[in-house]
Design an enzyme around this catalytic site. Structure first.
Site, PDB file in Angstrom:
ATOM      1  N   GLU A   3       0.905  -1.162   0.127  1.00 37.81           N
ATOM      2  CA  GLU A   3       0.084   0.106  -0.024  1.00 37.81           C
ATOM      3  C   GLU A   3       0.924   1.006   0.026  1.00 37.81           C
ATOM      4  O   GLU A   3       1.479   1.770   1.020  1.00 37.81           O
ATOM      5  CB  GLU A   3      -0.853  -0.091   1.340  1.00 37.81           C
ATOM      6  CG  GLU A   3      -2.048  -1.040   1.341  1.00 37.81           C
ATOM      7  CD  GLU A   3      -2.947  -0.929   0.344  1.00 37.81           C
ATOM      8  OE1 GLU A   3      -3.344   0.338  -0.219  1.00 37.81           O
ATOM      9  OE2 GLU A   3      -3.719  -1.872  -0.029  1.00 37.81           O
TER      10      GLU A   3
ATOM     11  N   CYS B 149      -1.974   9.424   2.340  1.00 37.09           N
ATOM     12  CA  CYS B 149      -1.758   8.693   1.043  1.00 37.09           C
ATOM     13  C   CYS B 149      -2.496   9.234  -0.099  1.00 37.09           C
ATOM     14  O   CYS B 149      -2.110   9.120  -1.193  1.00 37.09           O
ATOM     15  CB  CYS B 149      -1.460   7.235   1.180  1.00 37.09           C
ATOM     16  SG  CYS B 149      -3.095   6.529   1.645  1.00 37.09           S
TER      17      CYS B 149
HETATM   18  P1  NAD Z   1       7.386   4.958   7.613  1.00 32.61           P
HETATM   19  O1  NAD Z   1       8.609   5.774   7.708  1.00 32.61           O
HETATM   20  O2  NAD Z   1       6.778   4.949   9.023  1.00 32.61           O
HETATM   21  O3  NAD Z   1       7.763   3.715   7.019  1.00 32.61           O
HETATM   22  C1  NAD Z   1       6.707   2.593   6.767  1.00 32.61           C
HETATM   23  C2  NAD Z   1       7.438   1.466   7.904  1.00 32.61           C
HETATM   24  O4  NAD Z   1       8.520   0.909   6.912  1.00 32.61           O
HETATM   25  C3  NAD Z   1       7.624   1.582   9.074  1.00 32.61           C
HETATM   26  O5  NAD Z   1       7.085   0.604  10.030  1.00 32.61           O
HETATM   27  C4  NAD Z   1       9.039   1.553   9.126  1.00 32.61           C
HETATM   28  O6  NAD Z   1       9.607   1.212  10.195  1.00 32.61           O
HETATM   29  C5  NAD Z   1       9.492   0.694   7.837  1.00 32.61           C
HETATM   30  N1  NAD Z   1      10.894   0.884   7.316  1.00 32.61           N
HETATM   31  C6  NAD Z   1      11.447   2.112   7.244  1.00 32.61           C
HETATM   32  N2  NAD Z   1      12.488   1.896   6.798  1.00 32.61           N
HETATM   33  C7  NAD Z   1      12.764   0.414   6.300  1.00 32.61           C
HETATM   34  C8  NAD Z   1      13.912  -0.340   5.955  1.00 32.61           C
HETATM   35  N3  NAD Z   1      14.933   0.197   5.274  1.00 32.61           N
HETATM   36  N4  NAD Z   1      13.322  -1.605   5.992  1.00 32.61           N
HETATM   37  C9  NAD Z   1      12.312  -2.058   6.185  1.00 32.61           C
HETATM   38  N5  NAD Z   1      11.482  -1.246   6.991  1.00 32.61           N
HETATM   39  C10 NAD Z   1      11.503  -0.165   7.074  1.00 32.61           C
HETATM   40  O7  NAD Z   1       6.333   5.600   6.722  1.00 32.61           O
HETATM   41  P2  NAD Z   1       6.526   6.226   5.369  1.00 32.61           P
HETATM   42  O8  NAD Z   1       6.903   5.441   4.079  1.00 32.61           O
HETATM   43  O9  NAD Z   1       7.156   7.765   5.472  1.00 32.61           O
HETATM   44  O10 NAD Z   1       4.994   6.536   5.054  1.00 32.61           O
HETATM   45  C11 NAD Z   1       4.578   7.688   4.073  1.00 32.61           C
HETATM   46  C12 NAD Z   1       4.461   7.100   2.795  1.00 32.61           C
HETATM   47  O11 NAD Z   1       3.301   5.901   2.911  1.00 32.61           O
HETATM   48  C13 NAD Z   1       3.771   7.806   1.735  1.00 32.61           C
HETATM   49  O12 NAD Z   1       4.305   7.707   0.502  1.00 32.61           O
HETATM   50  C14 NAD Z   1       2.218   7.391   1.896  1.00 32.61           C
HETATM   51  O13 NAD Z   1       1.654   7.912   0.520  1.00 32.61           O
HETATM   52  C15 NAD Z   1       2.329   6.117   2.010  1.00 32.61           C
HETATM   53  N6  NAD Z   1       0.944   5.611   2.511  1.00 32.61           N
HETATM   54  C16 NAD Z   1       0.381   4.675   1.759  1.00 32.61           C
HETATM   55  C17 NAD Z   1      -0.967   4.289   2.225  1.00 32.61           C
HETATM   56  C18 NAD Z   1      -1.807   3.441   1.419  1.00 32.61           C
HETATM   57  O14 NAD Z   1      -2.725   3.037   2.103  1.00 32.61           O
HETATM   58  N7  NAD Z   1      -1.545   3.360   0.427  1.00 32.61           N
HETATM   59  C19 NAD Z   1      -1.401   4.838   3.633  1.00 32.61           C
HETATM   60  C20 NAD Z   1      -0.272   5.601   4.411  1.00 32.61           C
HETATM   61  C21 NAD Z   1       0.822   5.803   3.861  1.00 32.61           C
END
Ligand code: NAD
Length: 456
Positions: free
Chosen positions: A232, A266
């Site tokens: 997602e 998102c």
């Molecule tokens: P985040 O930084 O919280 O990361 C998401 C998860 O990935 C966390 O649990 C984190 O611990 C893990 N993570 C981070 N680096 C990692 C690595 N190197 N290896 C493994 N796991 C790792 O959140 P984010 O990515 O900044 O979230 C924002 C993004 O998410 C935006 O692009 C947004 O559009 C997208 N998003 C999508 C949805 C959807 O439903 N499609 C919903 C919310 C957010």
């Protein structure tokens, strides 16, 4: 609901005694797999009990959860209750109300030459141990919502909240440990290091919500075990405002959808495409709508949130240079505040149009007409959502059929997410797979085909 689950104290004691801090990722997954292998997760009663625990967790601890959401993102109580708690509870209730019927085997037509006694059907088979990795922007809902489907489908679960939303993740983790037997659902807190250790294990499904760069890491790790993934992800969700749209109503709805959670959604509208005359009428209407919703000083409005941390604040303020702030533009790093902002004179090649904004900045890009808007959308990655404001069915039809996006909403951005009867998920760069309601059951199950040919 409270009375229908088992005594939480017993659950708490059981949990604490079974999750020593030194437990490795391999041990966690091994323990959860052992539970799955007993067959206990397959029964309907077991699944219903797990969903009721999840429901009780949300309902009984609402105040504490709302306080944590305020501390992380300054989410006001009304918005947080609706989006993070009530919406999640509604998904649980829909699943509880329908699960038995969703799980019924579905007969399949058998070709006549197999004879009248041969039958065939499909049935949902649980997968095993599921990993749910959540992001920080809806730190409660996006942690719990996939877990609903994973448990409803009869799996055991590792839940990994985001380390960035520190308050909500800490409260949610503690409550999940309190309400669930750790042999059914184990919470693993931490960031990249802990998630990397988890990803080295063999899961039966990995459900990841977050950015595409980490999505690629998740998918590469899953490939080693041929583990299916749901990703997602995000992207730049466009809004087409047609010349026939009522600009005041459009502006009101756009502001409501864009600036909730300070734009950190998102499926937030990312940029507007409109012809020059429509854009010229829309911008003052957006200014009036921001004033009406947040007052002349959004920084003092209890209805406007904050940026999650300094890193995202700095990223977003850099994007302000990509155009002219026709609305807003003010920011205050000490308060992690960026005003609801509308950028005009935006060059399609500028930074604000190169990355997902994911904050309270709405870019307005002028295009000649619908043809140019469709071409603009198709020159870029497939977005998570496509929005349009128009009365014209012909315009909707062209946008629907000539572009690709995870979902679509006409006339009210974000509505496609709130209808749990609709599948929610991305396509291309915005992700793969879908969930919500019945689609969650499908995501976390294997649809098994069964042929039954009688011996006599
Ligand atoms: P985040 O930084 O919280 O990361 C998401 C998860 O990935 C966390 O649990 C984190 O611990 C893990 N993570 C981070 N680096 C990692 C690595 N190197 N290896 C493994 N796991 C790792 O959140 P984010 O990515 O900044 O979230 C924002 C993004 O998410 C935006 O692009 C947004 O559009 C997208 N998003 C999508 C949805 C959807 O439903 N499609 C919903 C919310 C957010």
């Amino acid at each position: 609901m409270h009375q229908e689950r088992s005594n939480p104290m017993t659950t708490t004691q059981a949990t604490e005694s079974r999750t020593p801090r030194s437990e490795t990722a391999a041990e966690v997954v091994g323990r959860l797999r052992a539970t799955f292998n007993t067959g206990v997760t397959r029964g309907l009663d077991w699944r219903v009990d797990q969903l009721q625990r999840l429901r009780a967790l949300l309902v009984e601890n609402e105040q504490e959860l709302l306080e944590a959401l305020w501390a992380d993102l300054r989410k006001n109580a009304a918005e947080a209750k609706t989006q993070e708690i009530d919406f999640t509870v509604a998904d649980i209730d829909e699943t509880l109300a329908n699960l038995e019927s969703w799980l019924q085997p579905r007969p399949v037509e058998v070709p006549a030459h197999f004879g009248p006694t041969t039958t065939a059907y499909t049935t949902y088979d649980p997968l095993g141990v599921v990993l749910v990795i959540a992001p920080w922007n809806f730190p409660l809902h996006l942690l719990i919502d996939p877990v609903i489907g994973a448990l409803a489908a009869g799996n055991t679960v590792v839940a990994k909240p985001s380390e960035i939303s520190v308050h909500t993740s800490a409260v949610a983790s503690r409550l999940l440990r309190q309400y669930f037997d750790a042999d059914v659902l184990t919470v693993v807190e931490g960031g990249a290091e802990e998630t990397t250790a988890l990803l080295a294990q063999r899961f039966d499904h990995i459900f990841y919500t977050g950015n595409g760069a980490v999505g690629r890491i998740v998918m590469a790790a899953a490939a080693k075990n041929l583990t299916p993934v749901t990703l997602e992800l995000g992207g730049k969700s466009p809004v087409f405002v047609a010349p026939d749209a009522d600009v005041d109503e459009t502006a009101k709805r756009l502001v409501g959808a864009k600036f909730g959670n300070a734009g950190q959604q998102c499926i937030a509208p990312d940029y507007v495409l409109a012809d020059p005359a429509t854009a010229a009428a829309l911008v003052p209407a957006l200014r009036a709508a921001v004033d009406a919703q947040f007052g002349s000083s959004p920084q003092t409005s209890s209805g406007f949130g904050r940026i999650i941390n300094e890193r995202h604040f700095d990223r977003l303020t850099r994007l302000l240079d990509s155009g002219r702030a026709a609305v807003g533009g003010e920011h205050d790093r000490d308060d992690l505040f960026i005003a609801p902002t509308v950028l005009t004179d935006v060059d399609p090649a500028s930074p604000v149009m190169q990355e997902e904004i994911f904050g309270p900045i709405l870019a307005v890009v002028e295009v000649e007409d619908l043809d140019a808007a469709i071409a603009f959308i198709n020159e870029r990655d497939k977005p998570l959502a496509l929005y349009a404001f128009t009365e014209s069915e012909a315009v909707k039809s062209r946008l629907l059929n000539e572009t690709s996006s995870g979902g679509v909403a006409w006339g009210q951005p974000v509505m496609q997410l709130l209808m749990t009867g609709l599948p929610f998920g991305g396509v291309g760069e915005s992700g793969m797979g879908r969930y919500h309601g019945r689609y969650s059951l499908e995501t976390f199950s294997h649809l098994k085909g069964v042929a039954d040919v009688p011996l006599s």
